[in-house]
Scaffold this motif. Structure first.
Motif, short mmCIF file in Angstrom:
data_model
loop_
_atom_site.label_atom_id
_atom_site.label_comp_id
_atom_site.label_asym_id
_atom_site.label_seq_id
_atom_site.Cartn_x
_atom_site.Cartn_y
_atom_site.Cartn_z
N ARG A 159 -17.83 38.69 -33.39
CA ARG A 159 -17.27 39.47 -34.49
C ARG A 159 -18.24 39.54 -35.66
NH1 ARG A 159 -12.23 36.85 -35.51
NH2 ARG A 159 -11.35 38.14 -33.87
N ALA A 160 -19.08 38.52 -35.79
CA ALA A 160 -19.97 38.44 -36.95
C ALA A 160 -21.10 39.44 -36.92
CB ALA A 160 -20.54 37.03 -37.05
N GLY A 161 -21.41 40.01 -35.76
CA GLY A 161 -22.51 40.95 -35.66
C GLY A 161 -23.66 40.35 -34.88
N SER A 162 -24.62 41.21 -34.49
CA SER A 162 -25.65 40.79 -33.55
C SER A 162 -26.52 39.65 -34.07
CB SER A 162 -26.53 41.97 -33.16
OG SER A 162 -27.15 42.53 -34.30
N SER A 163 -27.06 39.77 -35.28
CA SER A 163 -27.96 38.73 -35.79
C SER A 163 -27.21 37.43 -36.04
CB SER A 163 -28.64 39.19 -37.07
OG SER A 163 -27.69 39.49 -38.07
N ALA A 164 -26.01 37.53 -36.60
CA ALA A 164 -25.21 36.34 -36.84
C ALA A 164 -24.77 35.71 -35.53
CB ALA A 164 -23.98 36.67 -37.69
N ALA A 165 -24.46 36.56 -34.55
CA ALA A 165 -24.05 36.05 -33.25
C ALA A 165 -25.19 35.30 -32.59
CB ALA A 165 -23.58 37.20 -32.36
N THR A 166 -26.40 35.86 -32.70
CA THR A 166 -27.56 35.18 -32.11
C THR A 166 -27.73 33.79 -32.71
OG1 THR A 166 -28.70 37.27 -31.72
CG2 THR A 166 -30.05 35.28 -31.80
N LYS A 167 -27.64 33.68 -34.02
CA LYS A 167 -27.81 32.40 -34.70
C LYS A 167 -26.71 31.43 -34.31
CE LYS A 167 -28.35 30.32 -39.27
NZ LYS A 167 -28.40 30.59 -40.73
N ALA A 168 -25.47 31.94 -34.27
CA ALA A 168 -24.34 31.07 -33.94
C ALA A 168 -24.43 30.56 -32.52
CB ALA A 168 -23.02 31.84 -34.14
N PHE A 169 -24.76 31.46 -31.58
CA PHE A 169 -24.87 31.06 -30.20
C PHE A 169 -26.02 30.11 -29.99
CE2 PHE A 169 -22.24 34.78 -28.92
CZ PHE A 169 -21.33 34.07 -28.16
N SER A 170 -27.18 30.41 -30.59
CA SER A 170 -28.34 29.56 -30.38
C SER A 170 -28.13 28.18 -30.99
CB SER A 170 -29.60 30.21 -30.95
OG SER A 170 -29.47 30.39 -32.35
N THR A 171 -27.43 28.11 -32.10
CA THR A 171 -27.16 26.84 -32.75
C THR A 171 -26.24 25.99 -31.89
OG1 THR A 171 -27.41 27.80 -34.94
CG2 THR A 171 -26.21 25.73 -34.79
N THR B 188 -28.89 33.25 -20.90
CA THR B 188 -29.29 34.01 -22.08
C THR B 188 -29.43 33.12 -23.30
OG1 THR B 188 -28.15 35.98 -21.22
CG2 THR B 188 -28.69 35.97 -23.55
N LEU B 189 -28.51 32.18 -23.45
CA LEU B 189 -28.58 31.25 -24.59
C LEU B 189 -29.82 30.37 -24.52
CD1 LEU B 189 -24.83 30.19 -24.91
CD2 LEU B 189 -26.12 31.73 -26.40
N ASP B 190 -30.15 29.91 -23.31
CA ASP B 190 -31.35 29.10 -23.15
C ASP B 190 -32.60 29.89 -23.55
OD1 ASP B 190 -29.90 26.95 -22.25
OD2 ASP B 190 -30.20 27.38 -20.12
N VAL C 26 -34.45 40.07 -29.88
CA VAL C 26 -33.74 41.33 -30.11
C VAL C 26 -33.36 41.98 -28.79
CG1 VAL C 26 -33.93 43.64 -31.07
CG2 VAL C 26 -34.84 41.69 -32.35
N SER C 27 -34.26 41.92 -27.82
CA SER C 27 -34.00 42.57 -26.52
C SER C 27 -32.87 41.89 -25.77
CB SER C 27 -35.27 42.57 -25.68
OG SER C 27 -35.59 41.26 -25.23
N LEU C 28 -32.57 40.64 -26.11
CA LEU C 28 -31.52 39.90 -25.41
C LEU C 28 -30.13 40.17 -25.96
CD1 LEU C 28 -33.32 36.47 -24.98
CD2 LEU C 28 -32.60 38.00 -23.13
N GLN C 29 -30.03 40.95 -27.04
CA GLN C 29 -28.73 41.21 -27.63
C GLN C 29 -27.77 41.87 -26.63
OE1 GLN C 29 -27.61 40.18 -30.47
NE2 GLN C 29 -29.53 39.32 -31.18
N LYS C 30 -28.30 42.80 -25.85
CA LYS C 30 -27.46 43.51 -24.88
C LYS C 30 -26.94 42.55 -23.81
CE LYS C 30 -27.34 47.68 -22.02
NZ LYS C 30 -28.12 48.88 -21.55
#
Length: 231
Positions: free
Chosen positions: A13-25, A71-73, A91-95
């Protein structure tokens, strides 16, 4: 089951960049796993066969879980490098993140939306009650009218996707479609969803997907939808 409420949905829900940070964290913790089913594979027969449930759960849902963890790894490795090429990879992994995380989230919610029929000791097929039932009647005139509208939404999906009953940011009910494994995010709260991918019905219904759309009403769990609506 808690992962759908505490990890996947807020990050998406937070958006792509926020989602990336949240998932990677959060990826340093234990990897995502299949949720436990609250019923046996054969518990939804004759409406959904045991073979479909086994393949759908152990093969298709597991594939989304595996893809999400992979994907997270990769995201962790890309973000830790902090170079331009690695940032491009991120960025390419967002999809891929949207597809696999959405697939995991959608199916986790879907299993909760199903229950054996009343004849088999469950609550599947029992109509909604309480405030949710009142809101459905207010919006569509009757539960039967809602069923027709929802089945029409399912039938209109071209290719693969989902139909959802959602509550919007104003508390109003809507029926929305999502392509592929796109999750319900933003101002919408998913209450009840039906998987319209071929893997959800083809082993039993073949090309007669309309029969599947009719049959699944016998095992839909409206108690879960009511809890989501009132939460």
């Amino acid at each position: 089951m808690s992962l759908a409420r505490t990890a996947l949905r807020p990050a998406l829900r937070a958006g792509s960049s926020a989602a990336t940070k949240a998932f990677s964290t959060s990826a340093a913790r234990a990897q995502y796993k299949l949720p436990d089913l609250p019923y046996d594979f054969g518990a939804l027969e004759p409406f959904i066969s045991a073979r479909i449930m086994e393949v759908h759960y152990t093969k298709h849902h597991q594939t989304y879980v595996n893809g999400l963890n992979t994907t997270l790894d990769t995201l962790n490795s890309s973000l830790s490098a902090q170079s331009v090429p690695e940032l491009q990879k991120t960025v390419s992994l967002q999809k891929a993140l949207n597809f696999h995380a959405g697939g995991h989230l959608n199916h986790t919610l879907f299993w909760e939306n199903l229950s054996p029929s009343a004849k088999q000791g469950g609550v599947g097929g029992e109509p909604p009650s309480g405030k949710l039932a009142s809101e459905i009647e207010k919006k569509w005139g009757s539960f039967e009218n809602f069923k027709k509208a929802f089945n029409g939404s399912l039938a209109a999906i071209q290719g693969s996707g989902w139909s959802w009953l959602v509550k919007d940011g104003n508390g109003e009910l809507q029926i929305v479609e999502r392509a592929n494994q796109d999750p319900v995010v933003g101002p919408f709260k998913p209450l009840l969803g039906v998987d319209a991918w071929e893997h959800a019905y083809y082993l039993q219904y073949e090309n007669r997907k309309v029969e599947y759309f009719d049959a699944i009403w016998n095992v839909l769990n409206w108690k879960t939808a009511e809890k989501r609506f009132e939460a």
